[in-house]
Design a protein around this motif. Structure first.
Motif, PDB file in Angstrom:
ATOM      1  N   GLY A 166       0.821  -1.202   0.000  1.00 28.60           N
ATOM      2  CA  GLY A 166       0.000   0.000   0.000  1.00 28.60           C
ATOM      3  C   GLY A 166       0.857   1.254   0.000  1.00 28.60           C
ATOM      4  O   GLY A 166       2.087   1.195  -0.143  1.00 28.60           O
ATOM      5  N   LEU A 168      -0.296   4.324   2.112  1.00 24.88           N
ATOM      6  CA  LEU A 168      -0.754   5.291   3.105  1.00 24.88           C
ATOM      7  C   LEU A 168       0.381   5.635   4.079  1.00 24.88           C
ATOM      8  O   LEU A 168       1.123   4.750   4.508  1.00 24.88           O
ATOM      9  N   ARG A 171       1.104   3.837   7.700  1.00 20.98           N
ATOM     10  CA  ARG A 171       1.652   2.490   7.847  1.00 20.98           C
ATOM     11  C   ARG A 171       2.953   2.522   8.645  1.00 20.98           C
ATOM     12  O   ARG A 171       3.733   3.452   8.515  1.00 20.98           O
ATOM     13  N   THR A 220       0.407  -0.682  12.162  1.00 20.95           N
ATOM     14  CA  THR A 220      -0.594  -0.169  11.229  1.00 20.95           C
ATOM     15  C   THR A 220      -0.251  -0.644   9.824  1.00 20.95           C
ATOM     16  O   THR A 220       0.868  -0.387   9.346  1.00 20.95           O
ATOM     17  N   THR A 221      -1.154  -1.354   9.163  1.00 17.29           N
ATOM     18  CA  THR A 221      -0.919  -1.855   7.807  1.00 17.29           C
ATOM     19  C   THR A 221      -2.183  -1.738   6.959  1.00 17.29           C
ATOM     20  O   THR A 221      -3.279  -1.545   7.482  1.00 17.29           O
ATOM     21  N   GLN A 222      -1.983  -1.888   5.662  1.00 19.41           N
ATOM     22  CA  GLN A 222      -3.094  -2.034   4.710  1.00 19.41           C
ATOM     23  C   GLN A 222      -3.214  -3.474   4.241  1.00 19.41           C
ATOM     24  O   GLN A 222      -3.955  -3.763   3.306  1.00 19.41           O
ATOM     25  N   THR A 224      -3.956  -7.433   3.786  1.00 19.15           N
ATOM     26  CA  THR A 224      -5.109  -8.312   3.898  1.00 19.15           C
ATOM     27  C   THR A 224      -4.744  -9.653   3.276  1.00 19.15           C
ATOM     28  O   THR A 224      -3.624  -9.838   2.797  1.00 19.15           O
ATOM     29  N   PRO A 229      -3.959  -4.153  -1.491  1.00 19.51           N
ATOM     30  CA  PRO A 229      -4.040  -3.565  -0.152  1.00 19.51           C
ATOM     31  C   PRO A 229      -5.395  -2.901   0.098  1.00 19.51           C
ATOM     32  O   PRO A 229      -6.100  -2.501  -0.839  1.00 19.51           O
ATOM     33  N   LEU A 230      -5.737  -2.769   1.373  1.00 15.92           N
ATOM     34  CA  LEU A 230      -6.979  -2.103   1.752  1.00 15.92           C
ATOM     35  C   LEU A 230      -6.920  -0.612   1.426  1.00 15.92           C
ATOM     36  O   LEU A 230      -5.842  -0.004   1.422  1.00 15.92           O
ATOM     37  N   ARG A 231      -8.089  -0.012   1.204  1.00 13.12           N
ATOM     38  CA  ARG A 231      -8.126   1.438   0.967  1.00 13.12           C
ATOM     39  C   ARG A 231      -7.805   2.214   2.239  1.00 13.12           C
ATOM     40  O   ARG A 231      -7.189   3.273   2.201  1.00 13.12           O
ATOM     41  N   ALA A 233      -6.209   1.939   6.304  1.00 16.71           N
ATOM     42  CA  ALA A 233      -5.287   1.136   7.108  1.00 16.71           C
ATOM     43  C   ALA A 233      -5.959   0.675   8.396  1.00 16.71           C
ATOM     44  O   ALA A 233      -6.867   1.337   8.914  1.00 16.71           O
ATOM     45  N   ASN A 234      -5.508  -0.467   8.908  1.00 14.94           N
ATOM     46  CA  ASN A 234      -5.931  -0.984  10.212  1.00 14.94           C
ATOM     47  C   ASN A 234      -4.781  -0.830  11.198  1.00 14.94           C
ATOM     48  O   ASN A 234      -3.636  -1.141  10.879  1.00 14.94           O
TER      49      ASN A 234
END
Length: 247
Positions: A166, A168, A171, A220-222, A224, A229-231, A233-234
């Motif tokens: 990703g 973002l 991250r 913190t990553t995107q 999955t 990658p996710l739009r 971050a988690n």
């Protein structure tokens, strides 16, 4: 605060009602070694964790022997009482009859635990989500897992969804002060990706001037299970407290 996860259940006489039962989502499990380390931190290093662990081992052994001898063990956390399972068959010469009974112990919370539980707060957990998770923190210098951090040394994090794919900017990995939650050190996604970074592994090198104290990690990553990658971050804050010991 306890996190709880609720599930629907059908109680007798409540056939048409939607009744939900809470279950505590555990933050983890502490053994005697973990409790000794926790107690040592609470004493601000006044008590040596190895000494506390040794004392606890002697106390646990004494409590075990007392229970086997037929004593109840009453401590501030609660009371352990020897008990026997099953129904009684007087034919004690018969192995099948003896097998109906097993030694066990019942536990009743004591005053210290009852008082602490009166203050418990509950927060409903949203359930499992797709995001980073740490299963193990290995400090290579000390050779310990989920315990210590060594300034200037390498730390291997293992878990899931740890890949820094990703783009973002949020991250990365943060080292948090355990008491305040303040970010003490941040490792960017670019720093992490330059080393051995996969979906299940992150390799970090800690700063040489990292002060003594108690810390936690946040990731913190995107990442999955999908290659894309996710739009958004988690972010995950790990519950384990990691200690930097003064030289």
């Amino acid at each position: 605060m306890w996190r709880v996860r609720v599930r629907r259940t059908n109680l007798p006489g409540q056939k048409d009602a939607m009744v939900y039962v809470p279950r505590v989502v555990l933050r983890g499990t502490l053994d005697v070694k973990g409790l000794a380390a926790w107690a040592s931190r609470r004493s601000r290093g006044h008590f040596d964790p190895a000494l506390l662990e040794l004392a606890a081992a002697y106390l646990m052994g004494a409590a075990r022997d007392a229970l086997v001898a037929g004593y109840a063990v009453d401590v501030p956390l609660g009371r352990l009482t020897p008990s026997v399972t099953g129904t009684w068959n007087p034919d004690r010469g018969n192995p099948a009859a003896r097998a109906q009974n097993q030694a066990t112990a019942s536990f009743a919370p004591g005053p210290l635990l009852r008082e602490a539980f009166r203050q418990a707060l509950f927060h409903e957990d949203g359930g499992l989500r797709q995001g980073p998770l740490l299963a193990d923190v290995f400090d290579m210098e000390s050779g310990t897992h989920n315990e210590r951090l060594t300034p200037g040394g390498y730390v291997a994090l293992r878990g899931r969804y740890l890949l820094m794919n990703g783009d973002l900017p949020e991250r990365g990995v943060e080292l948090l002060d355990d008491a305040t939650g303040r970010v003490v050190c941040r490792f960017t996604a670019d720093e992490i990706a330059s080393r051995q970074n996969t979906r299940s592994r992150i390799l970090l090198r800690l700063p040489e001037d990292l002060p003594a104290g108690a810390y936690r990690l946040a990731v913190t990553t995107q990442c999955t299970s999908n290659p894309r990658p996710l739009r958004l971050a988690n972010r995950m804050e790990d519950h384990r407290v990691l200690t930097v010991v003064a030289p």
